[in-house]
Design a protein around this motif. Structure first.
Motif, PDB file in Angstrom:
ATOM      1  N   SER A   1       0.818  -1.217   0.000  1.00  8.87           N
ATOM      2  CA  SER A   1       0.000   0.000   0.000  1.00  8.87           C
ATOM      3  C   SER A   1       0.848   1.261   0.000  1.00  8.87           C
ATOM      4  O   SER A   1       0.500   2.243  -0.646  1.00  8.87           O
ATOM      5  N   GLU A   2       2.004   1.233   0.684  1.00  9.37           N
ATOM      6  CA  GLU A   2       2.847   2.434   0.707  1.00  9.37           C
ATOM      7  C   GLU A   2       3.434   2.743  -0.663  1.00  9.37           C
ATOM      8  O   GLU A   2       3.705   3.897  -0.984  1.00  9.37           O
ATOM      9  N   ASP A   3       3.589   1.720  -1.510  1.00 13.35           N
ATOM     10  CA  ASP A   3       4.102   1.934  -2.863  1.00 13.35           C
ATOM     11  C   ASP A   3       3.047   2.528  -3.782  1.00 13.35           C
ATOM     12  O   ASP A   3       3.372   3.096  -4.816  1.00 13.35           O
TER      13      ASP A   3
ATOM     14  N   LYS B   1       0.500   4.633  -2.642  1.00 16.47           N
ATOM     15  CA  LYS B   1      -0.069   5.880  -2.110  1.00 16.47           C
ATOM     16  C   LYS B   1       0.296   7.106  -2.928  1.00 16.47           C
ATOM     17  O   LYS B   1      -0.472   8.051  -3.001  1.00 16.47           O
TER      18      LYS B   1
END
Length: 88
Positions: free
Chosen positions: A66-68, A70
């Motif tokens: 998910s951080e990639d 955002k």
């Protein structure tokens, strides 16, 4: 959908994205350009972004963190994210 195989050009990924966005969100393929903003130009919302991430996971055969995802805002960002996934 079969996972992508390397090597891929940006145009290869763009073509697959046009199909995904049309089939999943009924977005006309000609609207899907590298410069198109997912939320403003293509009218996607945060739930649609999750659905898109799932479709990209299916397309690449790899899990998206998910951080990639955002920072993804444009179709070009999605293309870059796919390249990153495939090169991991």
């Amino acid at each position: 959908m079969t996972p992508l195989t390397l090597p891929l050009t940006d145009e290869d990924i763009l073509s697959r994205l046009r199909t995904i966005l049309h089939d999943t969100f009924e977005i006309e393929p000609e609207r899907v350009t590298p410069e198109a903003h997912l939320f403003e130009a293509l009218d996607l919302d945060s739930i649609d972004a999750v659905d898109l991430a799932i479709q990209l996971q299916r397309m690449t055969g790899k899990r998206i963190k998910s951080e990639d995802f955002k920072s993804v805002r444009t179709v070009a960002d999605v293309i870059a994210a796919v390249h990153t996934l495939l090169n991991d």
